[in-house]
Write an enzyme that holds these catalytic residues in place. Structure first.
Site, PDB file in Angstrom:
ATOM      1  CG  HIS A   1      -1.947  -1.025   1.257  1.00 41.96           C
ATOM      2  ND1 HIS A   1      -3.235  -0.862   0.807  1.00 41.96           N
ATOM      3  CD2 HIS A   1      -1.880  -2.298   1.700  1.00 41.96           C
ATOM      4  CE1 HIS A   1      -3.921  -1.986   0.975  1.00 41.96           C
ATOM      5  NE2 HIS A   1      -3.112  -2.878   1.517  1.00 41.96           N
TER       6      HIS A   1
ATOM      7  CE  LYS B   1      -6.862  13.628   0.675  1.00 41.84           C
ATOM      8  NZ  LYS B   1      -6.922  12.422  -0.132  1.00 41.84           N
ATOM      9  NE  ARG B   2      -4.569   9.745  10.439  1.00 40.29           N
ATOM     10  CZ  ARG B   2      -4.132   8.820  11.293  1.00 40.29           C
ATOM     11  NH1 ARG B   2      -4.797   7.698  11.436  1.00 40.29           N
ATOM     12  NH2 ARG B   2      -3.051   9.023  12.006  1.00 40.29           N
TER      13      ARG B   2
ATOM     14  CE  LYS C   1      -2.845  10.554   3.533  1.00 39.82           C
ATOM     15  NZ  LYS C   1      -3.452   9.719   2.468  1.00 39.82           N
TER      16      LYS C   1
ATOM     17  CB  THR D   1     -10.257   4.595  -1.008  1.00 43.50           C
ATOM     18  OG1 THR D   1      -9.748   4.919   0.290  1.00 43.50           O
ATOM     19  CG2 THR D   1      -9.546   3.368  -1.534  1.00 43.50           C
TER      20      THR D   1
ATOM     21  CE  LYS E   1     -14.109   5.457   0.872  1.00 45.67           C
ATOM     22  NZ  LYS E   1     -13.204   5.444   2.043  1.00 45.67           N
TER      23      LYS E   1
HETATM   24  C1  26Q Z   1       3.285   0.339  10.469  1.00 43.93           C
HETATM   25  C2  26Q Z   1       4.188  -0.021  11.469  1.00 43.93           C
HETATM   26  C3  26Q Z   1       3.986   0.394  12.772  1.00 43.93           C
HETATM   27  C4  26Q Z   1       2.871   1.176  13.078  1.00 43.93           C
HETATM   28  C5  26Q Z   1       1.975   1.535  12.096  1.00 43.93           C
HETATM   29  C6  26Q Z   1       2.186   1.124  10.780  1.00 43.93           C
HETATM   30  C7  26Q Z   1       1.234   1.517   9.719  1.00 43.93           C
HETATM   31  C8  26Q Z   1      -0.117   1.627   9.991  1.00 43.93           C
HETATM   32  C9  26Q Z   1      -1.009   1.995   9.006  1.00 43.93           C
HETATM   33  C10 26Q Z   1       1.669   1.785   8.421  1.00 43.93           C
HETATM   34  C11 26Q Z   1       0.762   2.144   7.433  1.00 43.93           C
HETATM   35  C12 26Q Z   1      -0.589   2.263   7.728  1.00 43.93           C
HETATM   36  C13 26Q Z   1      -1.604   2.647   6.747  1.00 43.93           C
HETATM   37  C14 26Q Z   1      -1.377   2.834   5.466  1.00 43.93           C
HETATM   38  C15 26Q Z   1      -2.438   3.246   4.548  1.00 43.93           C
HETATM   39  O1  26Q Z   1      -3.557   3.517   4.956  1.00 43.93           O
HETATM   40  N1  26Q Z   1      -2.145   3.312   3.248  1.00 43.93           N
HETATM   41  C16 26Q Z   1      -3.142   3.711   2.276  1.00 43.93           C
HETATM   42  O2  26Q Z   1      -3.778   2.535   1.793  1.00 43.93           O
HETATM   43  C17 26Q Z   1      -4.878   2.874   0.961  1.00 43.93           C
HETATM   44  C18 26Q Z   1      -5.570   1.589   0.570  1.00 43.93           C
HETATM   45  O3  26Q Z   1      -4.795   0.878  -0.346  1.00 43.93           O
HETATM   46  C19 26Q Z   1      -4.409   3.663  -0.246  1.00 43.93           C
HETATM   47  O4  26Q Z   1      -5.546   4.076  -0.962  1.00 43.93           O
HETATM   48  C20 26Q Z   1      -3.614   4.888   0.203  1.00 43.93           C
HETATM   49  O5  26Q Z   1      -3.061   5.540  -0.936  1.00 43.93           O
HETATM   50  C21 26Q Z   1      -2.513   4.480   1.142  1.00 43.93           C
HETATM   51  O6  26Q Z   1      -1.852   5.623   1.647  1.00 43.93           O
END
Ligand code: 26Q
Length: 819
Positions: free
Chosen positions: A358, A546-547, A552, A654, A658
C-alpha cells in the site's frame, strides 16, 4: 429478509429485548437502550443466515480467503446491516410507529474505529463486497480495547482522547471461547531429537497469553450470505491460580497478566509511518498466530487431519506487511506441529500467502531490529533465518558474484528483518493498489524483485462499496438514481453509467442541484452544531478529508486559502464565487508538523471567518474527529474533491472515489487512482495540476530542487510564507508556525526543504483553483460534470476489485444461501 420482515413481530421483539436487557418499557428507556434492543432484535434475524452460510462452506468444502489485517475501519454497523438485509425501510417505519427516529437511533452507535485510514477502510469495503458477491471469507484482526483516538480541537490544537468504543458493549459480536488459542512469546528454543529420530524445537521459559475470538457478522446485500469478521482479544492464562505459584512464578504470572492487558490495549494511530515498537510486533504475532492456527485446524477438520493440500482450500491475503509473520508462522505450524519437511511446508506456504503493498514511502516500510525480533519470536526468527539463507542462495545462483543484489534484496540485512522482502519471498502474488502505483513498484521500488520474479506482480486498483457510501450515506441521490435507471447499480455499479444521458438533460441537472443543496444543508447543520460556524450552502464546498500527512499536502491547501485571503484583502470587491474550505484530518499523535498544520488551519479559519471585510467570500471549517460516520455526510455535500498529494506518493487513495460517486469534481494531481478516475471521466471533467510522478521522481534522483528560488521570484508565495512567521495568523506570535516555514525553505530543519514540492506545485494549483471558480459560475456545466463523475464511477466499486482478486489470485467459488 425483505419479504419475511414482519413489522409487528419486530416491534414486539424490540420491546421484549428492552425488558430482558434493561427491565425497561419503551416509554422510560434511553435512546442508547433502544439502540441496543433494536440491534439484538435484528441479530436474531441474522443468526440463522450466519449458520446457514457456514454450513454451506462446509458442505461445499469451499475455498476460503482469510483477509489478514491489523485494521478494519468498519464505521457503524446498524444502518449498513439493515440496508444489506433489505430491512432498512421496514425498520424505519416500524420505529416511526413506535414514535422513534431511526436516524437518532443510528447516532447512538459508536464507530468501530479499528483502523487509521485508507488501508483499514479498504479492508472494511472488501468484507462488504465479499459477502455481497457470495464469496467465502473471513476477516482476521484484533479486538482493540481502544480504537483510533477521538480527536478534540482545543484552542485550534488537536487533543487525543481515548476511544472507549466497547463501553456499552457491542450487540453484534459473539464471543467464541471454544476457539481459543495460546500464543507464546520469548524464552528460548531447545532442539531435541525425539524417539522417532525427528527434530523437535521446544520453546521454554516463554510467556504466553490466550487469544479469544469474537465474531462479527458481515452481511451480504440481498443474498442472505453472512460472512465473519473474527477479531481476537487477549486474556491471561490462569489468573486465579496465582496463589499456587512460588515467588518466581508469581512474578511471571503477573507479567503474563500485564502482557495480555497490553497487547490489545490500543491501535497504533500511525498512518503510513512505521513505529518500531516491540508491542506492535507482539500485536502482529498475537493475531496472526491465532488466525493461522484457526485456519489450519479448520482445514484439518474437513480433510482427515491432512494439511498437505491446504493451498487448494485456503488463501491468506496479507494487508500490507503488518501480518507478514503469517509466512514464518505457517511454516512453523506445518513443520513443528504437523511434521512436514521444509520443502513441502514452503511449497504450501508460498501457495497460500499473497501480499498487498500500500505504499512506497520509505518511512512506512517495516524493518524490525533482529535482536528485538529474535528475542520476542525465537522460533519464528530461526525460520526467517532459514528462509533468508535459501532466498539469498537463490539470488546468488541467479546473479553469481553480484553482491549488490544481496544488499538490495536480502530479507535479513544490516541487523534488520525487512518485512516487505519476507512477504514477497513468501507469497505467490504481490499486488499494488492502483495502476500507477504498481508500475512504480515494478520499475522503481521493487524492481530487483520484479526482474527476478515478474509473475508474482499484479495490480488490483482499489474500490469502495457503493452500499455504504451512496445508498446509506446519500439517500437522496441514491433514490434519484434508482428513479432514473433502476436499482441494479446497488450490486452492479457499472450500470450507473446509465446516468450519463441525464448530464445533458436540463431538468435532471436541476434535480441534481436540488439534491446537492439538500446535502449541503445537512452538512451545514452539522457544522453549525459542531463548530458554531454558519456556512453558505450556495458557496462551493471545497473539501479535503483524509489523514493528515505532509505528502497529502493539506499545508499547500491552507497556503492557497491564505493566498486567496490576501487577494480579497487587496481588493475587497474582487469577483469570486464564495467558497467554503472544509478540512477533516487526524494527525498521528507524535507527528509534530502534522499537528502544527492542524493548528495553522484553525488559526487561518479564526482570522478569515471573523474578518468582516471578507464578507462571506471565504469560510474555513475544520471538522473535528473526522471518521467514517461523518464522512458519509461530508462526501454527499461536496462540490470539489481535493486529491492533491505529491505525484507518486499516494498509492491509490479511496476518498477520491467516494467523492466522485457522490457527484463532486476532482481537483487533483496525476497520482494514485486519480489517474484512472481521470481516464474514466475525461480530463475535461476534472481539474488536474502539478508535477507528474516521473518529474517528481526525477527531481528526487537529482537531490530535490531549490524552493528558495520560488520564494525569491514569486511575491504572492513569499507573502504567504512570511505570514507564517510574522504573527498574522498567530495573534502576533512569530514563532508558532516557524517549523512549517522551515520545512518548506530550510534544509537545516532536517532533510531536504519542501520535499513534497508544495511551492513547486503552488502556481499550478492556484491556477486550477481559478479554473474551478470560473467553471462553477456556469451552473449547467458544473451539474453536467458532476453527473458525469457519478456516471463514470462504475469502475471504482470494491465489487470489481474483489472480483479481480477472486479471478486472478484467490480463485474462490460463490456460495448460495436460499431462505
Ligand atoms: C506500520 C508499522 C507500525 C505502526 C503503524 C504502521 C502503519 C499503519 C497503518 C503503516 C501504514 C498504515 C496505513 C497505510 C495506509 O492507509 N495506506 C493507504 O492505503 C490505501 C488503501 O490501499 C491507499 O488508498 C492509500 O493511498 C494508502 O496511503
Amino acid at each position: 429478509m425483505n419479504h419475511t420482515f414482519n413489522k409487528e413481530e419486530f416491534k414486539q421483539s424490540v420491546e421484549s429485548m428492552l425488558k430482558a436487557l434493561y427491565r425497561k418499557s419503551l416509554s422510560d428507556a434511553t435512546q442508547q437502550q433502544i439502540f441496543q434492543a433494536v440491534c439484538y432484535a435484528i441479530k436474531e434475524e441474522i443468526v440463522d443466515n450466519w449458520m446457514a452460510t457456514h454450513q454451506a462452506y462446509n458442505e461445499n468444502d469451499s475455498k476460503i480467503v482469510y483477509y489478514m489485517s491489523m485494521e478494519f475501519l468498519m464505521g457503524r454497523a446498524l444502518g449498513n446491516n439493515l440496508i444489506n438485509m433489505g430491512a432498512y425501510e421496514g425498520v424505519k417505519e416500524a420505529l416511526e410507529e413506535m414514535g422513534l427516529d431511526l436516524n437518532v437511533i443510528e447516532d447512538q452507535e459508536r464507530d468501530y474505529a479499528l483502523g487509521n485510514g485508507g488501508l483499514g477502510r479498504l479492508a472494511a469495503c472488501f468484507l462488504d463486497s465479499l459477502a455481497t458477491l457470495g464469496y467465502p471469507a473471513y476477516g482476521c484482526g484484533i479486538r482493540y480495547k481502544y480504537g483510533m483516538f477521538k480527536q478534540q480541537i482545543r484552542d485550534g490544537y488537536q487533543i487525543e482522547a481515548p476511544d472507549n468504543w466497547l463501553k456499552h458493549g457491542n450487540p453484534f459480536e459473539m464471543r467464541r471461547d471454544e476457539y481459543t488459542y495460546e500464543v507464546k512469546f520469548g524464552g528460548h528454543i531447545q532442539h531435541i531429537i525425539d524417539d522417532e529420530g525427528r527434530d523437535q524445537y521446544v520453546q521454554e521459559d516463554y510467556q504466553s497469553v490466550l487469544a479469544v475470538p469474537y465474531d462479527l457478522p458481515i452481511i451480504g446485500y440481498g443474498n442472505n450470505v453472512v460472512n465473519t469478521l473474527r477479531i481476537w482479544d487477549a486474556e491471561p492464562i490462569n489468573t486465579f491460580s496465582l496463589e499456587f505459584f512460588d515467588k518466581g512464578d508469581y512474578q511471571k504470572a503477573v507479567e503474563q497478566e500485564n502482557l495480555a492487558k497490553n497487547i490489545v490495549e490500543v491501535l497504533y494511530p500511525n498512518d503510513n509511518h512505521y513505529a518500531g515498537k516491540e508491542l506492535r510486533l507482539k500485536q502482529q504475532y498475537f493475531f496472526i498466530s491465532a488466525s493461522v492456527r484457526a485456519a489450519v485446524d479448520r482445514y484439518k477438520n474437513l480433510h482427515d487431519g491432512d494439511v498437505r493440500k491446504m493451498y487448494e482450500k485456503v488463501c491468506f491475503q496479507l494487508n500490507d506487511t503488518h501480518p507478514t509473520v503469517a509466512v514464518p508462522e505457517l511454516m512453523r505450524v506445518l513443520i513443528d506441529e504437523e511434521g512436514l519437511g521444509w520443502d513441502e511446508a514452503w511449497n504450501i506456504t508460498t501457495k497460500v500467502c499473497a501480499y498487498t503493498n500500500h505504499t512506497i514511502m520509505a518511512e512506512a516500510l517495516e524493518k524490525w531490529p533482529i535482536d528485538l525480533f529474535s528475542r520476542l519470536l525465537p522460533r519464528i526468527y530461526q525460520i526467517v533465518e532459514e528462509i533468508n539463507r535459501r532466498f539469498t542462495h537463490e539470488i546468488r545462483s541467479r546473479y553469481p558474484g553480484n553482491e549488490e543484489k544481496i544488499e538490495k534484496m536480502a530479507i535479513l540485512y544490516n541487523g534488520q528483518v525487512r518485512m516487505a522482502y519476507l512477504a514477497i519471498a513468501g507469497s505467490f502474488s504481490v499486488n499494488g493498489v492502483a495502476r500507477l502505483h504498481t508500475e512504480i513498484l515494478k520499475n522503481q521500488e521493487l524492481k530487483h524483485f520484479y526482474e527476478m520474479m515478474p509473475w508474482k506482480f499484479n495490480n488490483k486498483t482499489n474500490g469502495i462499496t457503493q452500499r455504504r457510501f451512496l445508498l446509506h450515506g446519500n439517500p437522496l441521490q441514491a433514490a434519484w438514481i434508482t428513479d432514473k435507471i433502476g436499482d441494479s447499480w446497488i450490486t452492479n455499479l457499472p450500470d450507473i453509467e446509465g446516468m450519463a444521458t441525464y448530464a445533458d438533460n436540463g431538468a435532471a441537472r436541476e434535480e441534481f442541484r436540488q439534491i446537492k443543496r439538500q446535502n449541503k444543508l445537512r452538512l451545514a447543520a452539522y457544522i453549525k452544531a459542531h463548530n458554531g460556524v454558519e456556512v453558505n450552502p450556495d458557496s462551493i464546498f471545497d473539501v479535503q478529508v483524509k489523514r493528515l500527512h505532509e505528502y497529502k499536502r493539506q499545508l499547500m491547501n491552507i497556503m492557497h486559502v491564505m493566498y486567496l485571503y490576501n487577494k480579497v484583502k487587496e481588493n475587497p470587491s474582487i469577483d469570486m464565487v464564495p467558497r467554503t474550505f472544509i478540512f477533516g484530518a487526524k494527525a498521528a499523535a507524535g507527528y509534530r508538523r502534522a499537528k502544527l498544520t492542524i493548528k495553522l488551519i484553525n488559526s487561518v479559519a479564526d482570522v478569515i471567518n471573523n474578518d468582516p471585510e471578507i464578507n462571506g467570500k471565504i469560510k474555513v471549517v475544520f471538522i473535528e474527529d473526522y471518521r467514517v460516520s461523518n464522512a458519509e455526510i461530508i462526501f454527499a455535500a461536496s462540490d470539489v474533491s481535493e486529491q492533491i498529494s505529491t505525484a507518486s506518493k499516494e498509492a491509490s487513495g479511496t476518498g477520491n472515489m467516494k467523492f466522485m460517486l457522490n457527484g463532486a469534481v476532482t481537483l487533483g494531481t496525476m497520482d494514485g487512482a486519480n489517474v484512472e478516475i481521470v481516464e474514466e471521466v475525461g480530463a475535461e471533467n476534472a481539474f488536474i495540476f502539478g508535477l507528474s510522478s516521473d518529474e517528481v521522481i526525477n527531481y528526487e534522483q537529482r537531490g530535490g530542487y531549490y524552493p528558495m528560488e520560488i520564494y525569491n521570484n514569486d511575491a504572492d508565495v513569499r507573502k504567504v510564507l512570511n505570514q507564517m512567521i510574522d504573527g498574522t495568523f498567530a495573534k502576533g506570535d512569530k514563532e508558532m508556525f516557524r517549523e512549517l516555514y522551515d520545512s518548506l525553505l530550510n534544509s537545516w530543519g532536517g532533510g531536504r526543504p519542501d520535499c513534497y514540492f508544495m511551492l513547486k506545485d503552488f502556481r499550478s494549483y492556484a491556477e486550477a483553483q481559478e479554473r474551478i471558480d470560473k467553471a462553477y459560475r456556469n451552473q449547467e456545466w458544473w451539474a453536467k460534470a458532476a453527473i458525469l463523475n457519478i456516471a463514470k464511477s462504475g469502475k471504482f466499486t470494491s465489487d470489481r476489485t474483489i472480483q479481480q482478486y477472486v479471478d486472478e489470485i484467490w480463485h474462490l467459488e460463490k456460495i448460495e444461501i436460499n431462505k
